[in-house]
Design a protein around this motif. Structure first.
Motif, PDB file in Angstrom:
ATOM      1  N   GLY A   1       0.799  -1.234   0.000  1.00 17.09           N
ATOM      2  CA  GLY A   1       0.000   0.000   0.000  1.00 17.09           C
ATOM      3  C   GLY A   1       0.823   1.271   0.000  1.00 17.09           C
ATOM      4  O   GLY A   1       0.262   2.372   0.004  1.00 17.09           O
ATOM      5  N   ILE A   2       2.160   1.164  -0.054  1.00 18.25           N
ATOM      6  CA  ILE A   2       2.986   2.364   0.109  1.00 18.25           C
ATOM      7  C   ILE A   2       2.669   3.446  -0.937  1.00 18.25           C
ATOM      8  O   ILE A   2       2.622   4.640  -0.614  1.00 18.25           O
ATOM      9  N   HIS A   3       2.420   3.032  -2.173  1.00 11.82           N
ATOM     10  CA  HIS A   3       2.169   4.038  -3.212  1.00 11.82           C
ATOM     11  C   HIS A   3       0.877   4.811  -2.903  1.00 11.82           C
ATOM     12  O   HIS A   3       0.850   6.052  -2.979  1.00 11.82           O
ATOM     13  N   ALA A   4      -0.170   4.095  -2.507  1.00 12.99           N
ATOM     14  CA  ALA A   4      -1.431   4.764  -2.156  1.00 12.99           C
ATOM     15  C   ALA A   4      -1.248   5.647  -0.918  1.00 12.99           C
ATOM     16  O   ALA A   4      -1.823   6.745  -0.834  1.00 12.99           O
TER      17      ALA A   4
ATOM     18  N   VAL B   1       9.084   1.539  -6.143  1.00  9.20           N
ATOM     19  CA  VAL B   1       9.662   2.326  -7.238  1.00  9.20           C
ATOM     20  C   VAL B   1       8.751   3.508  -7.613  1.00  9.20           C
ATOM     21  O   VAL B   1       9.198   4.662  -7.682  1.00  9.20           O
ATOM     22  N   GLN B   2       7.466   3.240  -7.815  1.00  7.04           N
ATOM     23  CA  GLN B   2       6.575   4.342  -8.238  1.00  7.04           C
ATOM     24  C   GLN B   2       6.336   5.318  -7.081  1.00  7.04           C
ATOM     25  O   GLN B   2       6.158   6.523  -7.305  1.00  7.04           O
ATOM     26  N   ALA B   3       6.340   4.794  -5.850  1.00  9.26           N
ATOM     27  CA  ALA B   3       6.223   5.687  -4.680  1.00  9.26           C
ATOM     28  C   ALA B   3       7.422   6.643  -4.657  1.00  9.26           C
ATOM     29  O   ALA B   3       7.284   7.838  -4.358  1.00  9.26           O
ATOM     30  N   ARG B   4       8.591   6.113  -4.993  1.00  7.74           N
ATOM     31  CA  ARG B   4       9.822   6.925  -5.024  1.00  7.74           C
ATOM     32  C   ARG B   4       9.747   7.985  -6.120  1.00  7.74           C
ATOM     33  O   ARG B   4      10.119   9.142  -5.927  1.00  7.74           O
TER      34      ARG B   4
END
Ligand code: NDP
Length: 511
Positions: free
Chosen positions: A180-183, A443-446
């Motif tokens: 869930g990190i990206h959300a 990766v996308q969260a970064r």
């Protein structure tokens, strides 16, 4: 409200009988001015009290607090090469719509401005039946295995013992379900506290299929981008408004529409061929990932405008039922496990909340010229005539039913669901990724942290403050887990959040 010149309606009981007075209960009298006991025969009194006790229906377990309106969708760009869906074909084609935008976790009477994802639902009344889009204002979701859905939502709600919204539960869940990190990155950016519902986007999150005439298809993601821009509140403003003006977003939308200042959204799509999907870096059925715009640019399709307030909130918005399973020919589902599960869960929730005939309610009723579904019969509150004497069983030779020509890959072969030419790869791919969390999930969260927030002045600082304030309100046992998770986005981010939380702890100790 009737004006002075409008004739007053004559009051009746619900069955239609005119009645002398709606303001007093019946009392026994022996003819003298002294009035005595009330009477059990007082139908009006009994109906009035009994109906009041029953005027609440089950509240939605998620997305209870909402605002909505009627509107219109208009095609602005031709995509007839991609889909047979008639409401998406022909520049200038217009369809009536009903929308509902909601917070997710809190109850029906909660404040509008709290930090949360916004649900973004749209019903398009087309000549081929209803098309529902049940989207969110962030493009990704917290989980990708549907069995976690109740757990996720409970962790954002009230503690079972204390009945208090509990940030310890929140971080305990997310620290141990890090897909869930990206959300979370999107939720704790300032977009988690939008200025109004007019200022949020609606993203499909899921990958869908658009199916063309010959049965071939492309994968798509839908984006409704606000033409008002993406204005936000700071955490402090959102908290202040939650106390001083808790209906702020509801009033904002109502007043805008009433004033003729109609909000609008541009629908764009990202389009991917099945061949591209097969080798793409990101699993396209993973709802925690976006398709970067540079890889798949947004292509404009149409314009949605809200142009009419509900006549009655309960009738039009509370009774509205939206489901990802409500699709017209030319749009089809994919193997995304969350989408598959939602296609069951949403109509099931509507059956529980509104009853088995919820599709017959005026706000949900299809506008197609013909709705003929005679094997769905009877049940509480049937109001569609119930198909009279037509057979209630299939394959009647006495009263045969005809069927539409096959128009999409899912019904071409008499309901045998065949995977498309380039889809067999998808089966194994879906099963493998759902429960494992790997570095790829960060990766996308970064990218969001560095490229998107990093490019907007002050946004990284706001983000750290928004997250730190929330973590600091949780018990210390869950702090390290959260710092570690954000350190996987970048070590600097984890360190900045740790420092801000410890600073907040010191501040509280000094109070
Ligand atoms: P782009 O630079 O092309 O797009 C960045 C996206 O981020 C835009 O869609 C923009 O929304 C959105 N955005 C800008 N500021 C914020 C904010 N404060 N909070 C939330 N969203 C914001 O980059 P990419 O397509 O390469 O994506 C980079 C990252 O952007 C992704 O990893 C994802 O986290 C995020 N993102 C991507 C989206 C996509 O579909 N590709 C959609 C939304 C977010 P807007 O469209 O309103 O300008």
């Amino acid at each position: 409200m009737g004006s002075v010149s409008t004739p007053s309606p004559v009051y009746t009981l619900a069955e239609g009988a005119p009645y002398a007075d709606s303001t007093t209960a019946q009392r026994f009298s022996d003819g003298s001015p002294v009035k005595g006991l009330m009477l059990l025969q007082d139908t009006q009194l009994i109906e009035t009290l009994a109906h009041f006790s029953r005027e609440r229906i089950p509240e939605r377990v998620v997305h209870a607090r909402a605002v909505g309106g009627w509107g219109e969708f208009e095609v602005t760009h031709d995509i007839s090469h991609l889909t047979t869906a008639k409401f998406l074909n022909g520049i200038g084609t217009k369809s009536k719509t009903l929308s509902r935008i909601s917070t997710v976790g809190p109850e029906r009477g909660s404040a509008d401005t709290i930090r949360d994802v916004r649900g973004w639902s749209l019903k398009i009344f087309t000549e081929e039946g209803n098309q529902d889009f049940v989207f969110n204002d962030i493009p990704v979701f917290f989980i990708r295995d549907p069995i976690k859905f109740p757990s996720l939502n409970r962790s954002h709600k009230r503690h079972p013992a204390t009945n208090i919204t509990d940030s310890t539960m929140f971080w305990d869940f997310h620290n141990n379900n890090q897909e869930g990190i990206h959300a979370l990155m999107l939720l704790f950016s300032d977009r988690g506290t939008p200025k109004s519902v007019r200022h949020v986007n609606g993203y499909s999150g899921h990958t869908y299929k658009l199916v063309s005439k010959d049965g071939s298809f492309n994968y798509v993601k839908f984006h409704f981008i606000s033409n008002q821009g993406n204005d936000t509140l700071t955490a402090a403003e959102a908290t202040r408004l939650a106390g001083e003006d808790p209906d702020n977003h509801t009033a904002d939308l109502h007043n805008s529409i009433a004033a003729g200042n109609f909000p609008s959204w541009t629908l764009s799509i990202q389009v991917m061929t099945p061949q591209q999907a097969e080798t793409y870096r990101w699993n396209i059925f993973d709802m925690t990932k976006v398709w970067p715009h540079a890889d798949f640019p947004l292509q404009p399709v149409g314009k949605l405008t809200f142009n009419k307030n509900p006549d009655n909130y309960f009738a039009d918005i509370e009774q509205a039922a939206f489901s990802p399973s409500t699709m017209v020919p030319g749009i089809a589902p994919t193997a995304d496990p969350i989408l598959q599960a939602r296609m069951f869960a949403y109509p099931d929730a509507a059956r529980y909340r509104l009853g088995v005939n919820y599709q017959q309610l005026p706000c949900n009723r299809a506008a197609a010229a013909t709705v003929y579904s005679p094997y769905q019969r009877d049940g509480a509150s049937t109001i569609n005539g119930n198909y009279g004497g037509d057979p209630n069983y299939v394959r009647s030779a006495l009263h045969p039913v005809s069927f539409a020509a096959a128009s999409s890959s899912s019904n071409k072969n008499k309901n045998v669901f065949t995977l498309g030419k380039h889809e067999t790869w998808a089966l194994g791919s879906v099963a493998e990724y759902t429960s494992e969390v790997t570095d790829e999930d960060f990766v996308q969260a970064r990218v969001f942290w560095k490229k998107v927030l990093g490019a907007q002045e002050g946004q990284q600082e706001h983000f750290v403050g928004n997250v730190a304030g929330h973590i600091a309100s949780a018990r210390e046992e869950v702090w390290e887990g959260a710092f570690d998770m954000f350190s996987r986005v970048t070590p600097d981010l984890g360190a900045a959040i740790r420092a801000a939380v410890l600073e907040e702890k010191v501040r509280k100790l000094q109070l």
